[in-house]
Structure formats: structure tokens, C-alpha cells
Design an enzyme around this catalytic site. Structure first.
Site, mmCIF file in Angstrom:
data_model
loop_
_atom_site.group_PDB
_atom_site.id
_atom_site.type_symbol
_atom_site.label_atom_id
_atom_site.label_comp_id
_atom_site.label_asym_id
_atom_site.label_seq_id
_atom_site.Cartn_x
_atom_site.Cartn_y
_atom_site.Cartn_z
ATOM 1 N N ARG A 153 0.833 -1.210 0.000
ATOM 2 C CA ARG A 153 0.000 0.000 0.000
ATOM 3 C C ARG A 153 0.867 1.261 0.000
ATOM 4 N NH1 ARG A 153 -2.834 -3.804 -0.429
ATOM 5 N NH2 ARG A 153 -4.703 -4.322 0.746
ATOM 6 N N SER A 222 -10.838 0.688 3.818
ATOM 7 C CA SER A 222 -10.002 0.391 4.992
ATOM 8 C C SER A 222 -9.440 1.704 5.518
ATOM 9 C CB SER A 222 -8.834 -0.514 4.618
ATOM 10 O OG SER A 222 -9.304 -1.691 4.053
ATOM 11 N N GLU A 318 -4.627 4.369 6.520
ATOM 12 C CA GLU A 318 -4.404 4.145 5.096
ATOM 13 C C GLU A 318 -4.941 5.357 4.319
ATOM 14 O OE1 GLU A 318 -5.246 0.174 3.437
ATOM 15 O OE2 GLU A 318 -6.374 1.218 1.884
HETATM 16 P P1 NAP Z 1 -10.098 -10.742 5.304
HETATM 17 O O1 NAP Z 1 -10.276 -11.815 4.280
HETATM 18 O O2 NAP Z 1 -11.018 -10.645 6.455
HETATM 19 O O3 NAP Z 1 -8.595 -10.768 5.821
HETATM 20 C C1 NAP Z 1 -8.153 -9.812 6.779
HETATM 21 C C2 NAP Z 1 -6.767 -9.371 6.428
HETATM 22 O O4 NAP Z 1 -5.932 -10.497 6.385
HETATM 23 C C3 NAP Z 1 -6.743 -8.720 5.073
HETATM 24 O O5 NAP Z 1 -6.603 -7.356 5.285
HETATM 25 C C4 NAP Z 1 -5.606 -9.363 4.351
HETATM 26 O O6 NAP Z 1 -4.518 -8.495 4.144
HETATM 27 C C5 NAP Z 1 -5.078 -10.431 5.275
HETATM 28 N N1 NAP Z 1 -5.048 -11.730 4.577
HETATM 29 C C6 NAP Z 1 -6.085 -12.602 4.410
HETATM 30 N N2 NAP Z 1 -5.652 -13.715 3.772
HETATM 31 C C7 NAP Z 1 -4.341 -13.533 3.521
HETATM 32 C C8 NAP Z 1 -3.352 -14.339 2.880
HETATM 33 N N3 NAP Z 1 -3.621 -15.546 2.391
HETATM 34 N N4 NAP Z 1 -2.089 -13.841 2.775
HETATM 35 C C9 NAP Z 1 -1.799 -12.609 3.253
HETATM 36 N N5 NAP Z 1 -2.689 -11.828 3.875
HETATM 37 C C10 NAP Z 1 -3.938 -12.264 4.019
HETATM 38 O O7 NAP Z 1 -10.037 -9.335 4.542
HETATM 39 P P2 NAP Z 1 -11.185 -8.344 4.092
HETATM 40 O O8 NAP Z 1 -11.201 -7.189 5.001
HETATM 41 O O9 NAP Z 1 -12.464 -9.055 3.787
HETATM 42 O O10 NAP Z 1 -10.537 -7.834 2.738
HETATM 43 C C11 NAP Z 1 -10.307 -8.716 1.663
HETATM 44 C C12 NAP Z 1 -9.316 -8.094 0.709
HETATM 45 O O11 NAP Z 1 -9.835 -6.865 0.173
HETATM 46 C C13 NAP Z 1 -8.000 -7.755 1.369
HETATM 47 O O12 NAP Z 1 -6.980 -8.037 0.461
HETATM 48 C C14 NAP Z 1 -8.112 -6.267 1.632
HETATM 49 O O13 NAP Z 1 -6.871 -5.608 1.611
HETATM 50 C C15 NAP Z 1 -8.946 -5.806 0.466
HETATM 51 N N6 NAP Z 1 -9.684 -4.616 0.857
HETATM 52 C C16 NAP Z 1 -9.080 -3.399 0.710
HETATM 53 C C17 NAP Z 1 -9.753 -2.277 1.124
HETATM 54 C C18 NAP Z 1 -9.153 -0.918 1.001
HETATM 55 O O14 NAP Z 1 -9.822 0.059 1.271
HETATM 56 N N7 NAP Z 1 -7.909 -0.794 0.651
HETATM 57 C C19 NAP Z 1 -11.008 -2.358 1.681
HETATM 58 C C20 NAP Z 1 -11.557 -3.605 1.847
HETATM 59 C C21 NAP Z 1 -10.888 -4.723 1.418
HETATM 60 P P3 NAP Z 1 -4.366 -7.503 2.906
HETATM 61 O O15 NAP Z 1 -5.267 -6.344 3.225
HETATM 62 O O16 NAP Z 1 -2.925 -7.138 2.967
HETATM 63 O O17 NAP Z 1 -4.746 -8.200 1.654
#
Ligand code: NAP
Length: 330
Positions: A153, A222, A318
């Protein structure tokens, strides 16, 4: 008077007086950079906590080109194009790679700035170069992927010394050889040979189920980054919290799930004025009822403080928060 409430997805009440909107390359040449200038894209990662007294530059440059090569596609998109629109459009045209990045709000120009990522894919993987103009000097730049210095990020464009670097377009390369990227828990239900369209539809459905739609409940996605800590720090925390949710990074550090840390502090129901922690995804702060900038700032402070007290880790936003003078540090 320029109403900022509709120009940022957290939709706090705010105005600006001095605004330049860039619609065409000629508009770029007319901009005079000042110490209080700030470049805004679609406003999905910027939060105006009060009226903005500086000079706002809104990037609305549109345009695109797609060139088919033997082994892939060169896709060049202007910075003001809508990110999700292009994810969907490229998949419709049989050009794959962006499907895990579906439904991320914001503009194409914002994608390299924070190296948007979701479900195990980061946009940096596809960026060939980023073009733009340093508004301070009027000099054009073209950064290669390496020069963008992408991280988790993160990129050079987040550094203070690059604040005047206006991104005008991004060039992507999407190879024809394609494999689905399915290692994230939410994608485990898909067959191992899922098509790009299946992945796209699934990501859209999961995001719609878990994340609040900014058009319905204003938010900036996020709010905090997942903290990445050293192995020593991690061992210390894991001893006290054996069930902690974490992921080891390629360079031997540890990424903690910030949403999990917030949830463990019992903050899912926390509300301050009209701002709150989202019920389904604690990493998202929401404007649930006409929040003020003060409500949100206080909420963010509380979340950071309580996570630090319990886990010894300070969450970093973020999103970019602005007050009347410019970037706000929590
Ligand atoms: P989640 O599946 O509940 O997982 C929580 C966190 O764990 C995520 O933030 C993700 O990191 C990390 N994670 C899960 N599986 C992983 C793996 N196999 N290897 C490495 N890291 C892992 O997450 P969620 O909140 O529903 O979000 C799903 C994805 O959408 C994530 O990648 C998240 O970053 C992305 N997202 C981004 C935003 C934004 O505003 N930037 C908002 C919502 C969701 P990472 O965040 O590093 O991937």
C-alpha cells in the site's frame, strides 16, 4: 465555494474556495503550484475533516488506449478514469488480471499512489510506467515500475517530496498467459480453474456483502493499514495473544490483520457522534449519521489508542486525512 461533501466518499461537511479542475492536458499547464496545494482524485481515500483553506487540484483527465502485442496487452489509462469501470471493461474484452481488484473505489491515478491491493493481488504487478507532470517545476516525468518503488500500500507518490507530482496516466501490461489467483480465504470456494469472470463476480459479491457501499453509508474503505512488524515484535505479541491473526510476508516480517485487532478490543460497536466502526468489517470507519470531522478524528484516536494499549501496535491510517491547512497526522 466548492462543496467537498460530494467530492470525498466519507462525505464530511467541508468546502474549499480555491479549486482548479483538470479536464484536459492544457489545464495542467495553467496550474500554479503553491505550498498549500493538494491533488485530489475521486476522493475515496482522502477525508476532509474541515473546510480546506489551501489550493485544491482535482484530476479529471480521461482517455484510454489498448494495444495488443504477441503475448499480452498494453493498456494506457488516463488518471481520472474510474478504476472499477476499467476492471469490468477489460474483462469483457477478454483481458484478464485485474479481477481480484474489482470494486475498489477510486480513480486510475490513485491506483499506483497507494499500490491498491485486494485478495492477494497488487496493482504494481501490472504497472509498466506512470506518467505525469511535476506541477512545482512544470517538468514531465515517466517513472518505470522500479522507480515507483512500490511497497505494501505504498509508493514514492506517497512521500512529501512528491506531493506536487500530478499523475496524468498509467501504463499497464496484462499478459495473455493468465491463472486465477485464489489463495485468499474468501476465494477458496471457487474452483481451481475458475475463469476471470467467475473471480470478478465472486469478488464483487463478497465485497458487496462485507463492505458498506459508500453511496449508502459514506466511508473511505479500509481506514487503517495492516501493520507490518518485525519477527521480534511479533514473537512478543504472539506470546500474549496466541490466537492473533497474522500473515508472514515474503521478507520475513509479519502482517497483522488490523480489523481483527480492532475487533478484539471490542470496538465494533464504538460510535462517536455520527462516526462509527463498521459492524461487519472493523477496519472500515463509517459516517453513519452526519458525522463531523471532529467525530471522526476522535474515533480514529480512540481506535488507535485502544489497539496500542492492548497489543502495543500503533495503527497507521491508510486514508489521507486533511484539516484546513493540509495533511493531518493522527
Ligand atoms: P479478510 O479476508 O477478512 O482478511 C483480513 C486481512 O488479512 C486482510 O486485510 C488481508 O490483508 C489479510 N489476509 C487474508 N488472507 C491472507 C493471505 N492468504 N495472505 C496474506 N494476507 C492475508 O479481509 P477483508 O477485510 O475481507 O478484505 C479482503 C481483501 O480486500 C484484502 O486483500 C483487503 O486488503 C482488500 N480490501 C481493501 C480495502 C481498502 O480500502 N484498501 C477495503 C476492503 C478490502 P491484505 O489487506 O494485505 O490483503
Amino acid at each position: 465555494m466548492f462543496d467537498l461533501k460530494k467530492r470525498h466518499s466519507f462525505a464530511l461537511p467541508a468546502c474549499a474556495n480555491h479549486v482548479d479542475v483538470i479536464h484536459a492536458p492544457d489545464d495542467v499547464r495553467k496550474i500554479i503550484w503553491q505550498d498549500d496545494s493538494y491533488i485530489l482524485g475521486a476522493g475515496s481515500n482522502t477525508v476532509f475533516t474541515s473546510d480546506f483553506e489551501g489550493h485544491l487540484i482535482v484530476n479529471r483527465l480521461l482517455g484510454s488506449s489498448i494495444v495488443e502485442l504477441d503475448d499480452g496487452y498494453k493498456v494506457s489509462l488516463a488518471a481520472g478514469e474510474n478504476w472499477h469501470h476499467w476492471v469490468a471493461r477489460l474483462i469483457d474484452q477478454g483481458i484478464f488480471g485485474f479481477e481480484n481488484l474489482a470494486l475498489i473505489p477510486g480513480s486510475v491515478g490513485a491506483a499506483p499512489v497507494q499500490n491498491i491491493g485486494a485478495y492477494g493481488v497488487e496493482v504494481a504487478k501490472f504497472i509498466e510506467s506512470v506518467e505525469g507532470v511535476d506541477l512545482r517545476t512544470g517538468t514531465a516525468f515517466q517513472f518505470t515500475n522500479k522507480e515507483c518503488n512500490f511497497g505494501y500500500r505504498d509508493s514514492v507518490f506517497k512521500r512529501a517530496e512528491y506531493a506536487s507530482f500530478l499523475i496524468t496516466s498509467v501504463e499497464f501490461y496484462l499478459p495473455k498467459a493468465w491463472q486465477p489467483c485464489l489463495e485468499y480465504p474468501d476465494l477458496k470456494d471457487l474452483p481451481t480453474d475458475a475463469s476471470a469472470i467467475q473471480v470478478f463476480d465472486h469478488v464483487v459479491a463478497v465485497r458487496q456483502r462485507k463492505l458498506p457501499d459508500p453511496m449508502v453509508i459514506p466511508n473511505a474503505g479500509s481506514f487503517f493499514k495492516n501493520p507490518v512488524i518485525t519477527s521480534d515484535e511479533f514473537r512478543r505479541i504472539k506470546q500474549r495473544h496466541p490466537d492473533i491473526r497474522y500473515f508472514e510476508t515474503a521478507d520475513g516480517q509479519f502482517k497483522l490483520a488490523a480489523g481483527w485487532l480492532i475487533e478484539q478490543c471490542g470496538l465494533k460497536s464504538l460510535r462517536i457522534g455520527g462516526a462509527g466502526v463498521h459492524q461487519r468489517q472493523a477496519l472500515v470507519l463509517v459516517n453513519s449519521n452526519q458525522a463531523t470531522g471532529r467525530d471522526l478524528t476522535e474515533l480514529a484516536h480512540q481506535v488507535r489508542k485502544q489497539v496500542a494499549q492492548r497489543f502495543g501496535v500503533w495503527l497507521e491510517p491508510e486514508v489521507r486525512m486533511l484539516d484546513n491547512r493540509g495533511l493531518l497526522t493522527l
